[in-house]
Design a protein around this motif. Structure first.
Motif, short mmCIF file in Angstrom:
data_model
loop_
_atom_site.label_atom_id
_atom_site.label_comp_id
_atom_site.label_asym_id
_atom_site.label_seq_id
_atom_site.Cartn_x
_atom_site.Cartn_y
_atom_site.Cartn_z
N THR A 1 0.86 -1.20 0.00
CA THR A 1 0.00 0.00 0.00
C THR A 1 0.89 1.24 0.00
O THR A 1 0.99 1.95 1.01
N PRO A 2 1.57 1.53 -1.12
CA PRO A 2 2.55 2.63 -1.13
C PRO A 2 1.94 4.00 -0.88
O PRO A 2 2.55 4.84 -0.23
N VAL A 3 0.71 4.23 -1.38
CA VAL A 3 0.09 5.53 -1.17
C VAL A 3 -0.18 5.75 0.31
O VAL A 3 0.12 6.82 0.88
N PHE A 4 -0.75 4.73 0.97
CA PHE A 4 -0.99 4.81 2.40
C PHE A 4 0.31 5.06 3.16
O PHE A 4 0.38 5.92 4.04
N THR A 5 1.35 4.34 2.82
CA THR A 5 2.63 4.47 3.51
C THR A 5 3.22 5.86 3.33
O THR A 5 3.67 6.50 4.29
N ILE A 6 3.21 6.35 2.09
CA ILE A 6 3.79 7.67 1.82
C ILE A 6 3.03 8.76 2.56
O ILE A 6 3.62 9.67 3.15
N VAL A 7 1.68 8.68 2.52
CA VAL A 7 0.87 9.70 3.20
C VAL A 7 1.16 9.69 4.69
O VAL A 7 1.34 10.75 5.32
N CYS A 8 1.22 8.51 5.30
CA CYS A 8 1.50 8.41 6.75
C CYS A 8 2.88 8.94 7.09
O CYS A 8 3.06 9.68 8.07
N VAL A 9 3.88 8.57 6.29
CA VAL A 9 5.26 9.00 6.56
C VAL A 9 5.38 10.52 6.44
O VAL A 9 5.98 11.18 7.30
N LEU A 10 4.81 11.09 5.39
CA LEU A 10 4.89 12.54 5.22
C LEU A 10 4.11 13.27 6.30
O LEU A 10 4.55 14.33 6.79
N THR A 11 2.96 12.73 6.69
CA THR A 11 2.19 13.35 7.77
C THR A 11 2.98 13.36 9.06
O THR A 11 3.04 14.37 9.78
N VAL A 34 -4.76 22.85 7.76
CA VAL A 34 -5.81 22.74 6.75
C VAL A 34 -5.53 21.57 5.82
O VAL A 34 -6.43 20.78 5.49
N VAL A 35 -4.29 21.44 5.37
CA VAL A 35 -3.92 20.33 4.48
C VAL A 35 -4.15 18.99 5.16
O VAL A 35 -4.70 18.05 4.57
N ILE A 86 -6.19 18.38 7.68
CA ILE A 86 -7.62 18.18 7.85
C ILE A 86 -8.23 17.69 6.54
O ILE A 86 -9.05 16.76 6.51
N ALA A 87 -7.85 18.33 5.44
CA ALA A 87 -8.42 17.97 4.14
C ALA A 87 -8.08 16.52 3.77
O ALA A 87 -8.95 15.76 3.35
N THR A 88 -6.81 16.14 3.95
CA THR A 88 -6.42 14.77 3.61
C THR A 88 -7.09 13.76 4.53
O THR A 88 -7.54 12.70 4.09
N GLY A 89 -7.16 14.08 5.82
CA GLY A 89 -7.79 13.16 6.76
C GLY A 89 -9.27 12.99 6.49
O GLY A 89 -9.81 11.88 6.49
N LEU A 90 -9.96 14.11 6.25
CA LEU A 90 -11.40 14.05 5.98
C LEU A 90 -11.66 13.34 4.66
O LEU A 90 -12.58 12.50 4.57
N TYR A 91 -10.86 13.64 3.65
CA TYR A 91 -11.03 12.97 2.37
C TYR A 91 -10.81 11.46 2.49
O TYR A 91 -11.62 10.65 2.00
N GLY A 92 -9.72 11.09 3.15
CA GLY A 92 -9.44 9.66 3.30
C GLY A 92 -10.52 8.94 4.06
O GLY A 92 -10.93 7.82 3.69
N THR A 93 -11.02 9.54 5.13
CA THR A 93 -12.06 8.90 5.93
C THR A 93 -13.36 8.75 5.14
O THR A 93 -13.98 7.68 5.13
N LEU A 94 -13.77 9.82 4.45
CA LEU A 94 -15.02 9.76 3.69
C LEU A 94 -14.90 8.80 2.51
O LEU A 94 -15.85 8.05 2.21
N VAL A 147 -12.60 26.57 7.17
CA VAL A 147 -12.86 25.17 7.53
C VAL A 147 -14.02 24.60 6.73
O VAL A 147 -13.98 23.46 6.26
N ALA A 148 -15.07 25.41 6.53
CA ALA A 148 -16.23 24.95 5.76
C ALA A 148 -15.85 24.65 4.31
O ALA A 148 -16.25 23.62 3.75
N ILE A 149 -15.05 25.52 3.71
CA ILE A 149 -14.61 25.30 2.33
C ILE A 149 -13.77 24.05 2.23
O ILE A 149 -13.92 23.23 1.31
N VAL A 150 -12.86 23.87 3.19
CA VAL A 150 -12.02 22.67 3.19
C VAL A 150 -12.88 21.42 3.31
O VAL A 150 -12.65 20.42 2.61
N ALA A 151 -13.87 21.47 4.20
CA ALA A 151 -14.74 20.30 4.38
C ALA A 151 -15.49 19.98 3.09
O ALA A 151 -15.62 18.81 2.70
#
Length: 903
Positions: free
Chosen positions: A94-104, A789-790, A792-800, A876-880
């Motif tokens: 899961t390279p995308v998952f790994t890269i996102v976690c490492v960069l975060t 903000v970044v 939050i956006a990535t976390g919300l996107y990934g969860t949804l 925050v609303a726009i990001v959501a």
């Protein structure tokens, strides 16, 4: 050796011999099987039947091998190594998952490490000296009337105080040091090109008393101080940059203020002076030559060695072994009470008693807590970023491990224990944190260097052992959190999960969304706090940059000049007059003037005590009439672009032989004369002597910094004042001021080849530097807000996106039963907006509390600034909405037939 050590040694030994042990065990089982088969063959069985009977009697060979391995002491290492390899394969799949976690992780931990490194260096890091706990800076609460000092009122002492504390206080060591100038720098020459370098004059016991060794040569001795020997010790950094670390540097000559000094040593690596003002390049013993007066003051003001009331030396002490800090301070206070009144009137009844104190020998000796307060606030903000980053990774891990529930159920069904599952998750977490930590450390090194540059701290701020330990502690905590947080969800279902349909599995996973929702709400609340803080600080920076200065710094080149061969007042006046006239002749130069304190640099001459036409100034007691002063040259206000409201500017006619004249600002005129009609009035000192005629009134303008309030000001012509051995030159040019710098250097070199330009820059840059801390604070807060903000956006996107993929069957059923695409989109967006609203409701009160904590750092802004709060909520609303748009679109495009067929 203890039993634990023996056991561990046995495990290590067995680890490297396990293959041999496995081979021997296999051979032993084969021998037993062959012997049983031979026995059955002798009893009349065929070869095939005998072998089958032998295997049946002997038992499960695979199970026996496993039990034998488990009984071996190396099983722990084997299991760990197996978990590491399996975890690495899982992350690689899961390279995308790994890269996102490492960069975060890298962003969150790296930012924390960088800010803590700077905060540790500024607030906590001790000087790199021997036994620093017994070394202290000496501070005082004040000095007697009649004394004069340099502006560093809390840390300045006279030469008499130094000598008496050294000889009579009982302290083990008393070390003195004096900066070479108010900028800390002095003209030096190594080869043929002059430059400026930072240096201190120090006492003979400076290196010995601090316990600082040398890389080469020696430090100073007491005889160097007593004889004022022309020798110098250079820093290891200066040795590297100017002498290429040559071993024969000892004995070479370094010209300081055109005086030859013999290099006798190179200071130990890592030691670059005290106070943290700026890294020093050299040290010289206390000198008696007039050009080496304290802080670069003209000798005509009085040499620090003989002017008893000149408080100019900074002192450090080392307490004797067995003597407590309180005992040493009491002894020093007794000596100080007597020595402080040398050169001034004796202490009388009712006079204030001045106290001295010991301050820890930290790398930065400062009582200005504004920067410390900013750093602490930044630390709080960056911790919020780390919490957001952590929660993002936790949500990603929970989502990932939820999709692996069938895998965990299969392993449980095959006999794996929950302990093995937990160990596997912790191992994967540790691998993830190791990758993120390594990336974070690289990021922290660069970020710390950038922070030091932005904050104008030139001393070493790179992370040390303390910062490394903190980072390792944070990473260890993160490994535990990331490993244990998803554990319950991963093992919530037993082996029977393998028999369920994916729809059932998905339905069970819906029960766990509450934890994810709580994390998202907390993230949004922290993001609101960061955005409100960033908005308030950005507004402060905007107000500062738009503050009217009352002058035109654009187009001005400014630099300092310290003539090497002008030692008397007449010589210095003649030099600067000739310099000003020579610079006026350069093509492209509109006007040239001189100034003692560079506008915007923070320095000012504070004065008190005047009479106006022989009377009280506007009814105020003469001694209470306070004002600031500055010494300038001809055409100063025209050069600076300051409006003259009445009278005239200084001119070349305001010479030493002309009647003394001065110019005041409008605040001075209104406060002490009652109106702007000040031209023609005469100012004197409270005794009625030293009269000066007011020849002009100028518009109020900024003097020390952008943030200062208007105060009474007086300007005098440098030719009519005291001796000046260093002035700043202001040159107004057409075009880019820095483009004129090479031409100016050539002109200066023609006048004196040994005279460098001191800190050449633009006047605009000087004013910008006066708000550098506020700018740094605001820009970093903005960076942290954007980072939040970044995240939050990535976390919300990934969860949804994960939830939509898990609810494909449900969405398919809804659409098959007639749900419209717009209804599906609104279902996803509504959930996101509800989480956003809950986060805003939670974050607003926290943001209000944070805003009140920032009030002391704001300029022209209120803690409850409506625009900042609106910016945070709308942001925050726009990001959501943006983070929810793609998952909502995917949900609306689900094919009902395909979704139901997959189930």
């Amino acid at each position: 050796m203890s039993d634990r050590a023996l056991t561990f040694a046995a495990k290590l030994k067995a680890l490297f011999t396990q293959r041999r042990a496995d081979t021997a065990f296999d051979e032993e089982m084969t021998t037993h099987l062959e012997m049983l088969a031979e026995k059955y063959e002798r009893e009349g069985m065929s070869h095939k039947e005998a072998a089958r009977a032998a295997r049946r009697q002997f038992g499960n060979t695979t199970l026996l091998k496993q039990r034998q391995r488990e009984s071996r002491t190396t099983m722990f290492f084997t299991n760990v190594w197996r978990d590491v390899r399996y975890g690495a394969r899982q992350l690689a799949k899961t390279p995308v998952f790994t890269i996102v976690c490492v960069l975060t992780l890298a962003l969150g931990v790296g930012a924390n490490t960088a800010v803590f490194s700077v905060m540790h260096a500024v607030l906590m890091k001790m000087l790199p000296v021997q036994d620093a706990s017994h070394v202290f800076y000496l501070h005082t609460t004040g000095w007697p009337d009649g004394g004069s000092q340099t502006g560093d009122s809390n840390t300045s002492f006279s030469y008499t105080i130094y000598r008496q504390l050294r000889d009579q206080s009982g302290l083990q060591e008393v070390m003195a040091f004096i900066p070479m100038s108010f900028s800390g720098k002095a003209p030096v020459r190594v080869g043929g090109v002059p430059e400026e370098a930072a240096g201190d004059m120090v006492s003979g016991n400076y290196f010995h008393g601090l316990g600082v060794g040398t890389e080469l040569g020696r430090g100073f001795v007491q005889k160097d101080e007593e004889d004022h020997t022309p020798v110098t010790v250079i820093s290891e950094r200066f040795w590297s940059t100017h002498y290429a670390r040559s071993r024969d540097v000892v004995g070479k000559t370094l010209f300081i203020k055109s005086v030859p000094f013999t290099i006798v040593g190179v200071a130990a690596k890592g030691f670059e002076g005290t106070e943290g003002r700026l890294p020093l390049d050299f040290w010289i013993p206390l000198q008696s030559r007039p050009e080496f007066n304290a802080w670069g003051n003209p000798a005509e003001y009085g040499m620090y060695l003989t002017k008893l009331n000149f408080w100019c030396m900074k002192l450090m002490v080392r307490t004797a072994p067995g003597v407590s800090q309180q005992q040493a301070l009491a002894r020093a206070q007794t000596v100080f009470d007597q020595a402080a009144y040398a050169g001034v009137r004796p202490k009388r009844a009712g006079d204030e008693t001045y106290k001295i104190s010991f301050m820890d020998a930290k790398q930065f000796d400062t009582q200005d807590d504004s920067f410390a307060r900013m750093l602490k606030t930044l630390m709080v903000m960056v911790v919020l970023v780390l919490l957001i980053a952590m929660s993002n990774v936790v949500m990603l891990l929970m989502a990932r491990n939820s999709s692996r529930q069938r895998e965990f159920s299969v392993r449980l069904a095959l006999g794996a224990g929950r302990r093995e599952i937990a160990r596997q998750l912790l191992t994967e977490s540790l691998l993830l944190v190791t990758l993120g930590g390594a990336t974070a450390w690289v990021l922290a090194l660069g970020a710390t260097r950038a922070l030091g540059t932005w904050s104008k701290i030139q001393s070493n701020l790179q992370p040390d052992g303390t910062v490394l330990l903190l980072t390792l502690g944070v990473l260890f905590l993160l490994a535990l959190v990331f490993g244990l947080a998803p554990l319950r969800a991963a093992m919530s279902s037993g082996p029977e999960m393998v028999l369920r349909s994916s729809a059932t599995v998905s339905q069970s996973s819906f029960q766990k969304v509450r934890a994810g929702n709580a994390i998202i709400v907390a993230q949004i609340a922290m993001c609101v706090v960061l955005l409100v803080g960033a908005g308030l600080l950005q507004g402060t920076l905007r107000n500062l940059l738009n503050t009217p200065l009352g002058q035109k710094p654009q187009g001005l080149l400014v630099f300092g000049v310290h003539p090497q061969h002008a030692h008397t007042k007449d010589e210095s006046i003649a030099f600067f007059v000739a310099l000003q006239q020579r610079l006026r002749t350069i093509p492209g130069v509109e006007s040239v003037s001189l100034v003692s304190n560079r506008p915007g640099s923070g320095w000012s001459n504070n004065n008190a005590g005047i009479l106006v036409d022989g009377h009280k100034p506007n009814g105020i007691e003469p001694d209470q009439a306070e004002f600031r002063g500055n010494i300038v040259g001809a055409d100063y206000f025209r050069t600076m672009g300051v409006q003259v409201l009445q009278g005239r500017d200084f001119s070349d006619a305001d010479t030493a032989s002309a009647p003394k004249s001065l110019i005041v600002n409008e605040t001075f005129a209104k406060k002490y004369l009652g109106s702007l009609n000040a031209v023609g009035h005469v100012l004197t000192d409270p005794k009625g002597t030293d009269p000066s005629l007011i020849i002009g009134v100028v518009k109020d303008h900024k003097y020390t910094s952008i943030t200062e309030e208007a105060k009474p000001m007086i300007w005098t012509a440098f030719a009519q004042g005291g001796p000046q051995n260093e002035l700043n030159v202001e040159i107004r040019v057409t075009g880019d001021p820095m483009a004129m710098l090479p031409t100016v250097r050539k002109v200066i070199a023609q006048i004196d080849p040994d005279m460098p330009l001191l800190d050449p820059t633009t006047q605009s840059a000087v004013f910008e530097e006066s708000i550098s801390q506020q700018a740094l604070f605001a820009r970093l807060a903005g960076c942290f807000g954007i980072l939040a903000v970044v995240l939050i956006a990535t976390g919300l996107y990934g969860t949804l996106a994960y939830r939509v993929s898990r609810r494909s069957a449900e969405i398919g059923v809804r659409m098959a039963l007639g749900a419209q695409r717009s209804q599906v989109v609104w279902m996803v967006l509504r959930g996101s907006l509800l989480l956003c609203a809950a986060g805003v409701v939670l974050g607003i009160p926290l943001a209000i509390a944070a805003g009140r904590g920032l009030e002391s750092s704001l300029y022209g802004m209120k803690a409850l600034d409506a625009a900042s709060y609106a910016f945070a909520v709308v942001g925050v609303a726009i990001v959501a909405l943006l983070a929810s748009a793609i998952p909502a679109g995917r949900a609306a495009s689900v094919n009902p037939t395909r979704a139901l067929r997959l189930e």
